[in-house]
Design a protein around this motif. Structure first.
Motif, PDB file in Angstrom:
ATOM      1  N   ASP A 158      38.792  39.144  11.105  1.00  0.00           N
ATOM      2  CA  ASP A 158      37.516  39.337  10.674  1.00  0.00           C
ATOM      3  C   ASP A 158      37.035  37.859  10.029  1.00  0.00           C
ATOM      4  OD1 ASP A 158      37.148  41.832  11.469  1.00  0.00           O
ATOM      5  OD2 ASP A 158      36.866  42.710   9.734  1.00  0.00           O
ATOM      6  N   VAL A 214      36.783  35.023  12.410  1.00  0.00           N
ATOM      7  CA  VAL A 214      35.663  34.868  13.349  1.00  0.00           C
ATOM      8  C   VAL A 214      34.444  34.303  12.625  1.00  0.00           C
ATOM      9  CG1 VAL A 214      33.881  36.512  14.548  1.00  0.00           C
ATOM     10  CG2 VAL A 214      36.284  36.762  14.942  1.00  0.00           C
ATOM     11  N   SER A 237      34.775  30.497  12.269  1.00  0.00           N
ATOM     12  CA  SER A 237      34.520  29.922  13.393  1.00  0.00           C
ATOM     13  C   SER A 237      33.141  29.907  13.580  1.00  0.00           C
ATOM     14  CB  SER A 237      35.208  30.677  14.430  1.00  0.00           C
ATOM     15  OG  SER A 237      36.536  30.132  14.794  1.00  0.00           O
ATOM     16  N   GLU A 238      32.616  30.963  13.398  1.00  0.00           N
ATOM     17  CA  GLU A 238      31.079  31.100  13.511  1.00  0.00           C
ATOM     18  C   GLU A 238      30.116  30.106  12.621  1.00  0.00           C
ATOM     19  OE1 GLU A 238      29.515  32.138  15.948  1.00  0.00           O
ATOM     20  OE2 GLU A 238      31.129  33.863  16.759  1.00  0.00           O
ATOM     21  N   ASN A 291      30.691  26.731  14.232  1.00  0.00           N
ATOM     22  CA  ASN A 291      29.924  26.664  15.432  1.00  0.00           C
ATOM     23  C   ASN A 291      28.280  26.295  15.149  1.00  0.00           C
ATOM     24  OD1 ASN A 291      31.934  27.434  17.115  1.00  0.00           O
ATOM     25  ND2 ASN A 291      31.133  29.656  17.247  1.00  0.00           N
ATOM     26  N   LEU A 308      28.492  22.598  14.603  1.00  0.00           N
ATOM     27  CA  LEU A 308      28.589  21.887  15.718  1.00  0.00           C
ATOM     28  C   LEU A 308      27.255  21.964  16.818  1.00  0.00           C
ATOM     29  CD1 LEU A 308      32.074  23.398  16.621  1.00  0.00           C
ATOM     30  CD2 LEU A 308      31.414  21.042  16.382  1.00  0.00           C
ATOM     31  N   TYR A 309      26.524  22.996  16.701  1.00  0.00           N
ATOM     32  CA  TYR A 309      25.434  23.038  17.602  1.00  0.00           C
ATOM     33  C   TYR A 309      24.171  23.029  16.817  1.00  0.00           C
ATOM     34  CZ  TYR A 309      28.751  25.219  20.725  1.00  0.00           C
ATOM     35  OH  TYR A 309      29.740  25.228  21.747  1.00  0.00           O
ATOM     36  N   THR A 327      20.724  36.070  21.200  1.00  0.00           N
ATOM     37  CA  THR A 327      21.712  35.355  21.561  1.00  0.00           C
ATOM     38  C   THR A 327      21.989  34.357  20.784  1.00  0.00           C
ATOM     39  OG1 THR A 327      21.240  35.771  23.908  1.00  0.00           O
ATOM     40  CG2 THR A 327      22.987  34.018  23.583  1.00  0.00           C
ATOM     41  N   TYR A 371      23.536  35.607  17.074  1.00  0.00           N
ATOM     42  CA  TYR A 371      24.806  36.243  17.059  1.00  0.00           C
ATOM     43  C   TYR A 371      25.788  35.505  16.001  1.00  0.00           C
ATOM     44  CZ  TYR A 371      24.153  39.464  20.951  1.00  0.00           C
ATOM     45  OH  TYR A 371      23.867  40.484  21.959  1.00  0.00           O
ATOM     46  N   GLY A 372      25.931  34.493  15.952  1.00  0.00           N
ATOM     47  CA  GLY A 372      26.869  33.713  15.057  1.00  0.00           C
ATOM     48  C   GLY A 372      26.712  34.352  13.476  1.00  0.00           C
ATOM     49  N   TYR A 424      24.954  36.692  12.555  1.00  0.00           N
ATOM     50  CA  TYR A 424      25.147  38.040  12.458  1.00  0.00           C
ATOM     51  C   TYR A 424      26.647  38.634  12.519  1.00  0.00           C
ATOM     52  CZ  TYR A 424      24.616  42.953  14.135  1.00  0.00           C
ATOM     53  OH  TYR A 424      24.479  44.421  14.243  1.00  0.00           O
ATOM     54  N   LEU A 425      27.395  37.815  13.210  1.00  0.00           N
ATOM     55  CA  LEU A 425      28.955  38.113  12.975  1.00  0.00           C
ATOM     56  C   LEU A 425      29.370  37.844  11.595  1.00  0.00           C
ATOM     57  CD1 LEU A 425      30.119  37.225  16.745  1.00  0.00           C
ATOM     58  CD2 LEU A 425      29.872  39.648  15.808  1.00  0.00           C
ATOM     59  N   ALA A 471      28.553  40.753   9.591  1.00  0.00           N
ATOM     60  CA  ALA A 471      29.064  41.867   9.575  1.00  0.00           C
ATOM     61  C   ALA A 471      30.506  41.911   9.314  1.00  0.00           C
ATOM     62  CB  ALA A 471      29.071  42.019  11.011  1.00  0.00           C
ATOM     63  N   PHE A 472      31.346  40.384   9.582  1.00  0.00           N
ATOM     64  CA  PHE A 472      32.647  40.672   8.949  1.00  0.00           C
ATOM     65  C   PHE A 472      33.072  40.073   7.867  1.00  0.00           C
ATOM     66  CE2 PHE A 472      33.830  39.885  13.812  1.00  0.00           C
ATOM     67  CZ  PHE A 472      33.570  41.013  14.229  1.00  0.00           C
ATOM     68  N   TYR A 512      41.157  35.424  21.471  1.00  0.00           N
ATOM     69  CA  TYR A 512      40.074  35.150  20.533  1.00  0.00           C
ATOM     70  C   TYR A 512      38.867  35.106  21.073  1.00  0.00           C
ATOM     71  CZ  TYR A 512      37.111  32.971  17.101  1.00  0.00           C
ATOM     72  OH  TYR A 512      36.261  32.610  16.290  1.00  0.00           O
ATOM     73  N   SER A 568      31.047  34.057  19.336  1.00  0.00           N
ATOM     74  CA  SER A 568      29.506  34.245  19.934  1.00  0.00           C
ATOM     75  C   SER A 568      29.537  33.033  21.274  1.00  0.00           C
ATOM     76  CB  SER A 568      28.533  33.993  18.600  1.00  0.00           C
ATOM     77  OG  SER A 568      28.674  32.579  18.316  1.00  0.00           O
TER      78      SER A 568
END
Lengths: 145, 127
Positions: free
Chosen positions: A43, A46, A49-50, A53, A56-57, A110, A113-114, A116-117, A120-121, B53, B56
């Protein structure tokens, strides 16, 4: 390991997708020292990483990514039964109110989501950002009871 | 990561993915899926059995593929067997949208049922 004073690990990485796996591998090893279960660590992986992300974005414009040396800074605070994470950038920042408003809808879009995850995690999450001042996303994962 | 696409039984495309589906590796899947859809495919089965793995970014590609397939009255299904990958699909609330199943056979059956339904509706529309 002392439960009063966490071990602090800092990673200062180029803002490039190819380093995401490096972050996950380091996190996996470090989080296991805190006594988190495999599921907790997955968890948390993730979530980290999010957060990366997001850097990165969303943190830097194309020109900076192409010609500058933008960085993502990841700090892990490892305690008994808990890992606290901060993911920071010195990018253009944003107004967290806009993101949080979108993020609290029942079903994520969409784009959200990052975040949100991450929410959640993990057990706690905080976003500190302002236009022009970079962003810090902090969250905590505690060992499952 | 590796991505391989093949047309099966002349009507659906099976995309097998292996490795870690993150922001670094996802462009390979995006490119393959776009090529398949640009080529006119309507029925897509994405096999994540060997994906260790998912985040998103990979999720976004599959949602985009589902939307594009739906626009041409097709659909996608996703095969997932790993608990950590399934957890991302469940928590994100995308399991239903992506028609997540446990085996390639189940995925094929799901797409086949959707295809029959689409054909039947098209037939009624013509009648």
């Amino acid at each position: 390991m002392s439960s009063l004073k966490p071990d602090v690990l800092r990673f200062d990485l180029p803002c490039q997708e190819k380093y995401l796996q490096v972050v996950r591998l380091a996190l996996h090893g470090a989080a296991s020292r805190a006594g988190l279960t495999i599921e907790d660590i997955e968890d948390l992986t993730v979530a980290v990483s999010e957060a990366c992300n997001n850097v990165l974005y969303h943190a830097f414009d194309e020109e900076t990514l192409r010609t500058g040396d933008p960085r993502m800074l990841i700090t892990l605070h490892i305690s008994d039964g808990e890992v606290r994470v901060e993911v920071e950038d010195q990018g253009h920042g944003f107004d967290p109110k806009h993101v949080l408003a979108a993020d609290q809808s029942e079903l994520p879009t969409t784009q959200s989501y990052g975040l949100y995850l991450i929410r959640a995690f993990t057990d706690e999450m905080k976003i500190e950002s302002a236009p022009g001042s970079g962003t810090r996303i902090s969250f905590v994962k505690r060992v499952s009871k | 990561m590796a991505v391989k696409a093949q047309v099966v039984e002349d009507w659906y495309v099976l995309v097998r993915v292996s490795g870690e589906l993150d922001a670094y590796m996802a462009p390979e899947l995006r490119e393959t899926v776009e090529q398949v859809l640009d080529g006119g495919a309507r029925w897509l089965l994405i096999d994540l059995s060997d994906v260790e793995y998912l985040d998103s970014v990979g999720l976004g590609i599959m949602i985009g593929a589902a939307q594009r397939a739906s626009e041409r009255e097709g659909d996608i299904a996703v095969v997932c067997t790993r608990p950590n990958v399934m957890r991302v699909l469940e928590v994100s609330g995308t399991k239903e949208l992506l028609n997540v199943v446990g085996t390639v056979e189940e995925g094929r059956a799901k797409l086949s049922a959707a295809r029959d339904k689409a054909a039947s509706q098209a037939g009624r529309g013509e009648g």
